[in-house]
Structure formats: structure tokens, C-alpha cells
Design an enzyme around this catalytic site. Structure first.
Site, PDB file in Angstrom:
ATOM      1  N   THR A 103       0.944  -1.391  -0.132  1.00 12.62           N
ATOM      2  CA  THR A 103      -0.220  -0.083  -0.008  1.00 12.62           C
ATOM      3  C   THR A 103       0.877   1.272  -0.043  1.00 12.62           C
ATOM      4  O   THR A 103       2.111   1.275   0.367  1.00 12.62           O
ATOM      5  CB  THR A 103      -0.819   0.045   1.370  1.00 12.62           C
ATOM      6  N   ASP A 104       0.343   2.551  -0.504  1.00  7.58           N
ATOM      7  CA  ASP A 104       0.755   3.650  -0.472  1.00  7.58           C
ATOM      8  C   ASP A 104       1.152   4.060   1.047  1.00  7.58           C
ATOM      9  O   ASP A 104       1.730   4.972   1.511  1.00  7.58           O
ATOM     10  CB  ASP A 104      -0.152   4.538  -1.048  1.00  7.58           C
ATOM     11  N   TYR A 133      -2.079   0.381  10.304  1.00  5.49           N
ATOM     12  CA  TYR A 133      -2.434  -0.259   9.092  1.00  5.49           C
ATOM     13  C   TYR A 133      -0.998   0.100   8.231  1.00  5.49           C
ATOM     14  O   TYR A 133      -0.663  -1.266   7.905  1.00  5.49           O
ATOM     15  CB  TYR A 133      -3.684   0.283   8.335  1.00  5.49           C
TER      16      TYR A 133
END
Length: 325
Positions: A103-104, A133
Site C-alpha cells: 500500500t501507499d 495499518y
């Protein structure tokens, strides 16, 4: 090729399954449902891998409840960090490959030029996640690299589809129900259709299958890549594009709502989000020669595939902020 696919109850796993079935070479695909494979159960995960003995593990599964992760860090870590670590360890033992999605949110979202214009993150930029996260996804990446297994880590952002729960379907539902919407306008990134991400992954996989020396292919091409469409937008502009397309294709059933942009500070949430989620894909294009579309093209294709029942039952809130993969 024997392929173990996780996460088919999620957007990307759901999209990958039909694309994998169309690979040029015959593949045996094992895609256990969540009830069959609990990624937070280490023993069950190891048993699944060793029973099937895959040549390739594809792992789009993740704990993606960004805000809930702040109060469930152990659960997020189990799925986003420990499970990929186990997959990598077992893949190494079997001599199998691993394709894993990240993810970014591993970045702080603060990369800008001297004038303050946001700049896309490259694979070599320093990571500094802002929330649980992002930290657990980064830990998963690090565990895979440390294992020594053959791997591709594909970072992407702002994933949506006509399946599951995501910003795209949320905006469609809200637009059908309400006359006014307020959406965050100071967080920038690139929306990515799960279907396009799946198709791009299978283009890369087809190149692996065509190679006469798989070990040499992994040696040459393994590593971290940013997989994303082109173009930059914010959540407000993304919502506007979704609703305009839905209105043009007569999928709202009413007049389009009025949308206004708000700063993230007016929409407080438990987890901090990066203001800049742009990803540089030059490394990916150089390695695999993929054609990267502007983000609006997959969005149009996704909208054309949508029928009203696909989003009629979602539960949403008045203000909306996007989720990641």
C-alpha cells in the site's frame, strides 16, 4: 503451475480469480475461502501451503479496516505482517514464488518539490507509515524480503471495484440517497480499479510463464514495484467523477447530488492518513512494459459493469473518506 490465491472475499482477490483462469498456460488454482483459511491462524496457514505445495502464492488478502486497526493492532499485525511472513517462509522452503500486495500507506505522504507540489513516491523513497495499518503492511513487506523467497511486492492505492465495500460503491449509494455530499479534498492519490490491477498482475505472470528459466526471471525481476494507474486526484474530485459518470449512464435514478469539498480536519477519524499517496510507476513500466492507463479509463469500465443491486445494500455515512487495499 500450481497457484495458491488468498483473499477472494476481498476486492482484489475476487477480481484476480477470473483473470487467473484465463492465463495462457494451464494453471491449477486453489482459492480457499475465509472459512477454510484463517490467515490469523499460523498453523492452519502453514498446513494449507504444505498440503497444496504451490509453485506460486498470490496474496491480495489484508486487514484493511484502517481506522479499526488503531484499536485492533494485534489482529491487523497477524494478517498484514505475520501471515505474509509465514507465506514467504514456506515459499522459500518449497522454492515457490510469492506475489504480495502492499500500500501507499507505507509512506508518510509528505513528498513535495520546493514549490510545495506533491511528488510521486518511488520504490526507493524512505517509508514512514502514519497509522497501524501502514505499519503492519510495511512489516509484511520487510518479512517477505528477509525470508529470501522469490517475490514481487506490488504497492498500490485507493482500490475500488463493483464488489464489496469501497469508496466507489459508497459514493454511488450516497448519490442515490442524498442531495448533498461533503468529501475530503486535501488528500491526493490515484484511484485503482481492482479489475485493472488483476489484469496487470496477470500480464506480469504471463511473462513469468513464458520464461524458460523461472529462477533467472525471479532473480532479474523480483522486488518491490509500484502498480498504479496514472494521474492525480483527491477524494472530492474522485467522488465528482464517479457521480458524473453514474449520472451520464442513468444509474442514479434521480438528479445528481451537489458535492462540496472539505479539509480532512473537518472529518476526524482515528487513523492519520497521508496527504500525498501518489506512486511513481517508472520502475514497473521499464521492467514489464505494461501499458498504464489514466485512472479515469478503468473507472469508466467499472461504472459500465455496475448494476443497482451491486450497491443498494451498503451501509454508509454522510461524509466519506476513502479506504485503501
Amino acid at each position: 503451475m500450481r497457484i495458491l490465491l488468498t483473499g477472494t472475499s476481498g476486492q482484489l482477490g475476487h477480481a484476480l480469480l477470473p483473470h487467473l483462469s484465463r492465463l495462457p498456460a494451464t494453471a491449477i488454482i486453489h482459492a480457499p475461502q475465509r472459512a477454510e483459511l484463517d490467515l490469523s491462524n499460523a498453523a492452519q496457514l502453514r498446513l494449507c501451503i504444505n498440503d497444496f505445495k504451490p509453485d506460486l502464492i498470490i496474496n491480495p488478502a489484508a486487514y484493511t479496516a484502517v481506522d479499526l486497526a488503531e484499536s485492533e493492532p494485534e489482529k491487523a499485525h497477524a494478517i498484514n505482517a505475520t501471515a505474509p511472513a509465514i507465506m514467504a517462509e514456506e515459499a522459500y522452503k518449497l522454492g515457490a514464488g510469492l506475489i504480495h500486495y502492499s500500500t501507499d500507506y507505507v509512506f508518510a505522504g509528505d513528498k513535495a518539490d520546493a514549490e510545495g507540489n506533491w511528488q510521486a513516491f518511488a520504490e526507493t523513497d524512505a517509508t514512514a507509515p502514519l497509522n497501524v495499518y501502514g505499519k503492519t503492511k510495511l512489516a509484511g513487506e520487510q518479512a517477505i524480503i528477509a525470508s529470501g523467497c522469490q517475490h514481487l511486492i506490488l504497492r498500490t492505492s485507493w482500490v475500488y471495484s463493483n464488489f464489496g465495500k469501497n469508496f466507489f460503491l459508497t459514493m454511488l449509494k450516497l448519490a442515490r440517497e442524498r442531495d448533498q455530499l461533503r468529501v475530503v479534498n486535501d488528500q491526493w492519490g490515484t484511484p485503482n480499479s481492482a479489475d485493472w490491477l488483476a489484469a496487470a498482475t496477470c500480464e506480469i505472470l504471463a511473462q513469468l510463464q513464458q520464461s524458460t528459466d523461472a529462477a533467472a526471471w525471479w532473480q532479474q525481476f523480483g522486488g518491490i514495484y509500484h502498480l498504479s494507474a496514472t494521474g492525480a486526484t483527491n477524494w472530492f474530485a474522485f467522488a465528482t467523477a464517479i457521480i458524473e459518470l453514474a449520472d451520464q449512464q442513468n444509474k442514479l435514478g434521480k438528479a445528481a447530488p451537489q458535492i462540496s469539498g472539505i479539509p480532512a480536519s473537518e472529518y476526524p477519524v482515528p487513523a492519520r492518513r497521508p496527504h500525498n499517496s501518489l506512486l511513481n510507476t517508472e520502475k514497473l513500466q521499464a521492467a514489464f512494459g505494461l501499458s498504464i492507463p489514466d485512472w479515469r479509463i478503468p473507472l469508466d469500465a467499472c461504472m459500465q459493469s455496475v448494476q443497482a443491486p451491486a450497491f443498494a445494500s451498503l451501509h454508509t455515512t454522510t461524509q466519506a473518506q476513502g479506504q485503501t487495499t
